[in-house]
Structures are given as structure tokens and as C-alpha cells.
Design a protein around this motif. Sequence first.
Motif, PDB file in Angstrom:
ATOM      1  N   GLU A  48       0.834  -1.194   0.000  1.00 56.04           N
ATOM      2  CA  GLU A  48       0.000   0.000   0.000  1.00 56.04           C
ATOM      3  C   GLU A  48       0.877   1.255   0.000  1.00 56.04           C
ATOM      4  O   GLU A  48       2.072   1.195   0.275  1.00 56.04           O
ATOM      5  CB  GLU A  48      -0.934  -0.008   1.213  1.00 56.04           C
ATOM      6  N   VAL A  49       0.262   2.403  -0.255  1.00 54.28           N
ATOM      7  CA  VAL A  49       0.984   3.665  -0.396  1.00 54.28           C
ATOM      8  C   VAL A  49       1.807   3.987   0.848  1.00 54.28           C
ATOM      9  O   VAL A  49       2.973   4.367   0.741  1.00 54.28           O
ATOM     10  CB  VAL A  49       0.007   4.818  -0.726  1.00 54.28           C
ATOM     11  N   ASP A  50       1.228   3.832   2.040  1.00 57.86           N
ATOM     12  CA  ASP A  50       1.984   4.140   3.260  1.00 57.86           C
ATOM     13  C   ASP A  50       3.217   3.252   3.394  1.00 57.86           C
ATOM     14  O   ASP A  50       4.286   3.720   3.790  1.00 57.86           O
ATOM     15  CB  ASP A  50       1.101   3.994   4.497  1.00 57.86           C
ATOM     16  N   SER A  62      -3.956  13.314  -9.777  1.00 49.72           N
ATOM     17  CA  SER A  62      -4.160  12.269  -8.763  1.00 49.72           C
ATOM     18  C   SER A  62      -5.580  11.718  -8.778  1.00 49.72           C
ATOM     19  O   SER A  62      -5.792  10.509  -8.666  1.00 49.72           O
ATOM     20  CB  SER A  62      -3.832  12.807  -7.366  1.00 49.72           C
ATOM     21  N   ARG A 116       5.852   4.316   0.861  1.00 46.94           N
ATOM     22  CA  ARG A 116       6.592   5.511   1.309  1.00 46.94           C
ATOM     23  C   ARG A 116       7.728   5.154   2.265  1.00 46.94           C
ATOM     24  O   ARG A 116       8.743   5.843   2.315  1.00 46.94           O
ATOM     25  CB  ARG A 116       5.641   6.496   1.984  1.00 46.94           C
TER      26      ARG A 116
END
Length: 182
Positions: free
Chosen positions: A91-93, A145, A96
Motif C-alpha cells: 500500500e501507499v503508506d 491524482s 513511502r
Amino acid sequence: MTEPSTPPTTPMADLLLHPIRWRVVQRVLGREVTTTDLKHDLPDIPATTLYRHVAALIEGGILTVVRERRVRGAIERTLTLDQATTSARIEVDEARAMTPDQHRRGLLLLLTQLTADFDRLVERGDLDSRLEQFGYSQASLYVDSADLDSLREGIKALIEPYLQAAPGKDRITWSMFSLPDT
């Protein structure tokens, strides 16, 4: 002098960014398979190593045991990975928190698997008879986005009916990438 610290990895990245576990997930994707099926599909991986990585994927919540049955005194498990709500993604988190090298390793694993799948198709001599199911292309899109979120949701809705095996249907692997242009 202190040694540079290695950034912590995320649990999902730790699970998926391993070559053997990645190959297992790719073989299970869209199917129910037994550990015997996996041994047949991945003959270059020793059985004990394969079982250890399957156990890690089950423990990590990526694979689910849908059935167990006794075969010659041993328990054979049938495994699946729910593509519609798949947890086998970063996932994005988590992305990162990954280092550039971890991202490179993830992409390299995917490209290696795609190349290996293609090589098996060519080596079997099936390419000409399966050309209607084969293809590759690239397009440049202009999105913000919100557009990209909408595009991803639309693609997810579009492919959802094709995520489950059905009589008369062949299994294909469909891969997509989205990379920001430089």
C-alpha cells in the motif's frame, strides 16, 4: 564513528520482496492450489524451503488455507489469495517507507517473473497458438491524482468479473504499470 542505519522495512515488503515468496504468490494468484501443485509448478525450489515460505505467507495473511485433507498420513493444504481484496500488494503508506533499493528490487522481481513466464510459454511452443491471449503495449496518459484514482477504480471494476476460474476459461497473467514521466 556510527554505522549508517538501514531504514526499517514494512511487513508486507518483507514478505513480498523475496524471490521465492514472490514466485509462490504469482503461482497462487487467481487460483486455489495445493502445496503439491506448488511443488510441481516450482520444481527448482526444495520442498522444505517451499513449505517454509508458504508458512510465512500464510502467517503474514497473504495466503489463506481454504481446505485441508489427509493424504498418506500428511495434511495437504489448499491455498488461495483473494484477488478482489488482495492483501498481496504494498500500500501507499508502506511504499513511502521503502527505500529506493527496495522499490528497485520489487520491480526487478516482477520483471523477472514476467520474463520467466514468457520464456516458459515460448519453450513449450505455445506462443503461436495463444497469440490472441498475448500482448504488450505502452501508452502515455495525462492524469492528475484524482484521474489516476478513478482510472484504477475503473480498471478494478472492469477486471473483477474475470478474477475467478470458470469452465472453458484459460488463465492469463495481466500486468500493468504506472510510472510518472520524468
